[in-house]
Motif scaffolding. Structure first.
Motif, PDB file in Angstrom:
ATOM      1  N   TRP A 329       0.832  -1.207   0.000  1.00  0.00           N
ATOM      2  CA  TRP A 329       0.000   0.000   0.000  1.00  0.00           C
ATOM      3  C   TRP A 329       0.867   1.259   0.000  1.00  0.00           C
ATOM      4  CZ3 TRP A 329      -0.598   3.937   3.647  1.00  0.00           C
ATOM      5  CH2 TRP A 329      -1.687   4.796   3.432  1.00  0.00           C
ATOM      6  N   VAL A 330       1.912   1.281   0.820  1.00  0.00           N
ATOM      7  CA  VAL A 330       2.789   2.452   0.918  1.00  0.00           C
ATOM      8  C   VAL A 330       3.487   2.719  -0.417  1.00  0.00           C
ATOM      9  CG1 VAL A 330       4.925   3.316   1.964  1.00  0.00           C
ATOM     10  CG2 VAL A 330       3.135   2.345   3.410  1.00  0.00           C
ATOM     11  N   GLU A 331       3.848   1.666  -1.133  1.00  0.00           N
ATOM     12  CA  GLU A 331       4.511   1.844  -2.431  1.00  0.00           C
ATOM     13  C   GLU A 331       3.656   2.660  -3.399  1.00  0.00           C
ATOM     14  OE1 GLU A 331       5.367  -2.023  -3.870  1.00  0.00           O
ATOM     15  OE2 GLU A 331       7.173  -2.302  -2.647  1.00  0.00           O
ATOM     16  N   GLY A 332       2.351   2.557  -3.277  1.00  0.00           N
ATOM     17  CA  GLY A 332       1.457   3.264  -4.188  1.00  0.00           C
ATOM     18  C   GLY A 332       1.093   4.668  -3.771  1.00  0.00           C
ATOM     19  N   VAL A 333       1.561   5.109  -2.599  1.00  0.00           N
ATOM     20  CA  VAL A 333       1.180   6.434  -2.108  1.00  0.00           C
ATOM     21  C   VAL A 333       1.711   7.568  -2.984  1.00  0.00           C
ATOM     22  CG1 VAL A 333       1.460   8.083  -0.209  1.00  0.00           C
ATOM     23  CG2 VAL A 333       0.795   5.723   0.272  1.00  0.00           C
ATOM     24  N   PRO A 334       3.012   7.616  -3.321  1.00  0.00           N
ATOM     25  CA  PRO A 334       3.499   8.749  -4.116  1.00  0.00           C
ATOM     26  C   PRO A 334       2.738   8.940  -5.425  1.00  0.00           C
ATOM     27  CG  PRO A 334       5.348   7.548  -3.212  1.00  0.00           C
ATOM     28  CD  PRO A 334       4.127   6.719  -2.940  1.00  0.00           C
ATOM     29  N   GLY A 335       2.426   7.833  -6.104  1.00  0.00           N
ATOM     30  CA  GLY A 335       1.725   7.923  -7.377  1.00  0.00           C
ATOM     31  C   GLY A 335       0.303   8.420  -7.265  1.00  0.00           C
ATOM     32  N   SER A 336      -0.261   8.399  -6.059  1.00  0.00           N
ATOM     33  CA  SER A 336      -1.647   8.856  -5.865  1.00  0.00           C
ATOM     34  C   SER A 336      -1.737  10.338  -5.559  1.00  0.00           C
ATOM     35  CB  SER A 336      -2.295   8.060  -4.725  1.00  0.00           C
ATOM     36  OG  SER A 336      -1.709   8.406  -3.468  1.00  0.00           O
ATOM     37  N   LEU A 337      -0.580  11.021  -5.486  1.00  0.00           N
ATOM     38  CA  LEU A 337      -0.540  12.421  -5.062  1.00  0.00           C
ATOM     39  C   LEU A 337      -0.211  13.351  -6.222  1.00  0.00           C
ATOM     40  CD1 LEU A 337       1.516  11.854  -1.789  1.00  0.00           C
ATOM     41  CD2 LEU A 337      -0.917  12.408  -1.907  1.00  0.00           C
ATOM     42  N   PRO A 338      -0.514  14.637  -6.085  1.00  0.00           N
ATOM     43  CA  PRO A 338      -0.103  15.619  -7.091  1.00  0.00           C
ATOM     44  C   PRO A 338       1.425  15.632  -7.230  1.00  0.00           C
ATOM     45  CG  PRO A 338      -1.704  16.570  -5.571  1.00  0.00           C
ATOM     46  CD  PRO A 338      -1.313  15.246  -5.002  1.00  0.00           C
ATOM     47  N   ASP A 339       1.914  16.016  -8.390  1.00  0.00           N
ATOM     48  CA  ASP A 339       3.350  15.985  -8.671  1.00  0.00           C
ATOM     49  C   ASP A 339       4.181  16.699  -7.609  1.00  0.00           C
ATOM     50  OD1 ASP A 339       2.833  14.555 -10.928  1.00  0.00           O
ATOM     51  OD2 ASP A 339       2.999  16.248 -12.325  1.00  0.00           O
ATOM     52  N   LYS A 340       3.724  17.865  -7.146  1.00  0.00           N
ATOM     53  CA  LYS A 340       4.519  18.645  -6.196  1.00  0.00           C
ATOM     54  C   LYS A 340       4.641  17.977  -4.825  1.00  0.00           C
ATOM     55  CE  LYS A 340       0.538  21.478  -4.780  1.00  0.00           C
ATOM     56  NZ  LYS A 340       0.003  22.869  -4.675  1.00  0.00           N
ATOM     57  N   MET A 341       3.731  17.011  -4.532  1.00  0.00           N
ATOM     58  CA  MET A 341       3.765  16.314  -3.243  1.00  0.00           C
ATOM     59  C   MET A 341       4.625  15.060  -3.282  1.00  0.00           C
ATOM     60  SD  MET A 341       1.664  18.083  -1.237  1.00  0.00           S
ATOM     61  CE  MET A 341       1.361  16.922   0.093  1.00  0.00           C
ATOM     62  N   ARG A 342       4.968  14.580  -4.480  1.00  0.00           N
ATOM     63  CA  ARG A 342       5.590  13.261  -4.598  1.00  0.00           C
ATOM     64  C   ARG A 342       6.993  13.161  -4.010  1.00  0.00           C
ATOM     65  NH1 ARG A 342       3.394  11.395 -10.621  1.00  0.00           N
ATOM     66  NH2 ARG A 342       1.173  11.347 -10.009  1.00  0.00           N
ATOM     67  N   PRO A 343       7.883  14.139  -4.185  1.00  0.00           N
ATOM     68  CA  PRO A 343       9.224  13.992  -3.599  1.00  0.00           C
ATOM     69  C   PRO A 343       9.198  13.777  -2.085  1.00  0.00           C
ATOM     70  CG  PRO A 343       9.212  15.747  -5.226  1.00  0.00           C
ATOM     71  CD  PRO A 343       7.774  15.362  -5.022  1.00  0.00           C
ATOM     72  N   MET A 344       8.389  14.571  -1.388  1.00  0.00           N
ATOM     73  CA  MET A 344       8.298  14.408   0.062  1.00  0.00           C
ATOM     74  C   MET A 344       7.706  13.056   0.418  1.00  0.00           C
ATOM     75  SD  MET A 344       6.468  16.901   2.878  1.00  0.00           S
ATOM     76  CE  MET A 344       4.905  16.885   1.995  1.00  0.00           C
ATOM     77  N   ALA A 345       6.672  12.628  -0.309  1.00  0.00           N
ATOM     78  CA  ALA A 345       6.042  11.336  -0.035  1.00  0.00           C
ATOM     79  C   ALA A 345       7.023  10.192  -0.256  1.00  0.00           C
ATOM     80  CB  ALA A 345       4.810  11.164  -0.920  1.00  0.00           C
ATOM     81  N   ARG A 346       7.830  10.275  -1.331  1.00  0.00           N
ATOM     82  CA  ARG A 346       8.800   9.206  -1.612  1.00  0.00           C
ATOM     83  C   ARG A 346       9.818   9.096  -0.492  1.00  0.00           C
ATOM     84  NH1 ARG A 346       8.899  11.397  -6.978  1.00  0.00           N
ATOM     85  NH2 ARG A 346       7.625  10.133  -8.410  1.00  0.00           N
ATOM     86  N   SER A 347      10.248  10.230   0.038  1.00  0.00           N
ATOM     87  CA  SER A 347      11.224  10.214   1.128  1.00  0.00           C
ATOM     88  C   SER A 347      10.669   9.493   2.348  1.00  0.00           C
ATOM     89  CB  SER A 347      11.612  11.647   1.493  1.00  0.00           C
ATOM     90  OG  SER A 347      12.481  11.672   2.599  1.00  0.00           O
TER      91      SER A 347
END
Length: 447
Positions: A329-347
């Motif tokens: 489930w966590v692996e799919g979190v960055p892809g579910s967010l707007p582009d500007k939120m993804r770097p922080m989510a990936r970290s």
């Protein structure tokens, strides 16, 4: 400069050790084997770990040392070149009532941060969810697109059930305890004077029988013959003061006393509130029934802490997943967010995955993150302890493992041989006590 490649122990006299002299190689996996009672654990824990940890703590300030439990000086003539030491004991302590698999493994730290930083938060003005915003991480106000109101998103601490996100009803335990009234008067053929209300004999002063009589209840007839009004006083009577004439059990002396009435239910609730340890809880437990908290549903979290959503679920629903499911489930979190939120989510997601990987390698993927720590087996607690220790990247550390396979089912021993090489890297040393065939297998697997 002298090249130090071993620890020197001279004149060790801990427990069964009789003036033992030994050199322990550094940067290697070293096994201590022998018959029961030969002093294996005494050498590993009583000498090497005790001295390694004690000498490290002595380098700290006096203020800090006062707040840390320290081992006493080992009974040994000399120990030279011992690094700072960490010990992994045979049987880790049973966690407290608020501990879960998620908290003990520290996985929940990453999840709380994830829901705080990239979650869709509830607007306190209109009750609707607001799209994820970088303002939370920047500690700036979020503007609700529905009503125009502004609010601040919750911090990770405000989503913690052992901190600001605690359910006020159960106090973060997920369990609601209610008084079992049938257990308060198990034998209604007895009179109150004969001890029909058992809690007044075990949890409260025995003279509460007299106070009950002063409240208008007949105490000399079988409890089953009391009127509904009298029974209501026994179980629900108000906390009012009554004047009684008390006669000591020994002697003929009388005393006039004013005592506040504690009804049978309040007596149990009062004892439960004062219970500070397991012994105190056991005294009260037989008068209680336990079940999931009606307000939080056993999730331990307050309504506000269950508000933020990530990928359509809240924090409580995320912790209900097994570790295997949570990783996916966590692996799919960055892809579910707007582009500007993804770097922080990936970290944040990478931090979660790094911690989870060690636990998966040790075969703990079947555990749910909200599993109560006290219900974990010895082997499960031990593997959590192992995973937490080997993931750090410190150097010059001595790991002392006291029979690390003792609590494990044979099916769970397979991944263990992969751990010592990781511990041994980065200028670390591993000292392992082998007290069983399964532990000995770890050494043979290392060549």
């Amino acid at each position: 400069m002298q090249n130090i490649d071993h620890i020197e122990v001279r004149g060790a006299r801990v427990h069964n050790l009789k003036n033992v002299n030994v050199d322990i190689p550094l940067g290697q996996l070293v096994g201590i084997a022998g018959v029961s009672g030969s002093g294996k654990s005494s050498l590993a824990l009583g000498v090497l770990y005790a001295e390694g940890s004690r000498r490290y703590l002595e380098a700290l300030s006096t203020y800090t040392r006062r707040r840390i439990a320290q081992a006493g000086k080992a009974s040994v003539d000399d120990v030279r070149f011992v690094p700072a030491a960490l010990a992994l004991h045979q049987r880790p302590a049973v966690p407290g009532v608020r501990s879960t698999f998620g908290t003990s493994s520290e996985l929940l730290n990453s999840l709380r941060l994830l829901f705080s930083r990239v979650g869709s938060h509830v607007c306190p003005h209109c009750g609707k969810h607001v799209p994820p915003s970088l303002n939370v991480a920047a500690e700036l106000a979020i503007s609700c697109p529905h009503c125009g109101g502004e609010f601040f998103g919750p911090s990770a601490e405000q989503l913690a059930f052992n901190s600001e996100g605690v359910c006020p009803t159960c106090g973060g335990t997920g369990i609601a305890r209610t008084v079992n009234r049938a257990a308060l008067v198990p034998d209604e053929s007895k009179t109150i004077d004969e001890g029909a209300v058992v809690v007044w004999g075990s949890l409260m002063w025995d003279l509460m029988k007299q106070v009950c009589g002063a409240m208008g209840v007949r105490t000399d007839v079988p409890f089953c013959e009391l009127s509904p009004a009298e029974r209501d006083i026994v179980f629900n009577g108000p906390a009012e003061k009554r004047h009684i004439l008390y006669k000591a059990k020994k002697g003929e002396n009388f005393a006039e006393l004013d005592f506040t009435y504690y009804n049978a239910v309040r007596t149990v609730e009062n004892s439960l509130a004062k219970a500070k340890d397991e012994k105190g809880l056991r005294r009260v437990a037989k008068y209680l029934t336990e079940g999931p908290c009606p307000d939080c549903g056993g999730t331990r979290l307050s309504d506000a802490a269950r508000g933020p959503l990530v990928r359509g679920i809240n924090l409580a629903q995320a912790t209900e997943m097994t570790l295997d499911e949570a990783v996916s489930w966590v692996e799919g979190v960055p892809g579910s967010l707007p582009d500007k939120m993804r770097p922080m989510a990936r970290s944040i997601c990478d931090s979660f995955a790094g911690t989870a990987q060690r636990l998966l390698e040790l075969g703990l993927g079947y555990l749910s993150l909200d599993r109560a720590g006290a219900t974990l087996s010895t082997g499960e607690r031990q593997r959590v302890q192992l995973a937490r220790s080997v993931r750090n990247r410190t150097t010059g550390v001595l790991y002392v493992m006291d029979e690390p396979s003792i609590g494990l089912h044979p099916a769970n021993i397979g991944p263990l041989p992969n751990l010592p090489p990781r511990c041994r890297s980065s200028s670390k040393a591993v000292l392992m006590v082998a007290g069983s065939i399964s532990s000995s297998a770890l050494f043979s697997s290392q060549g």
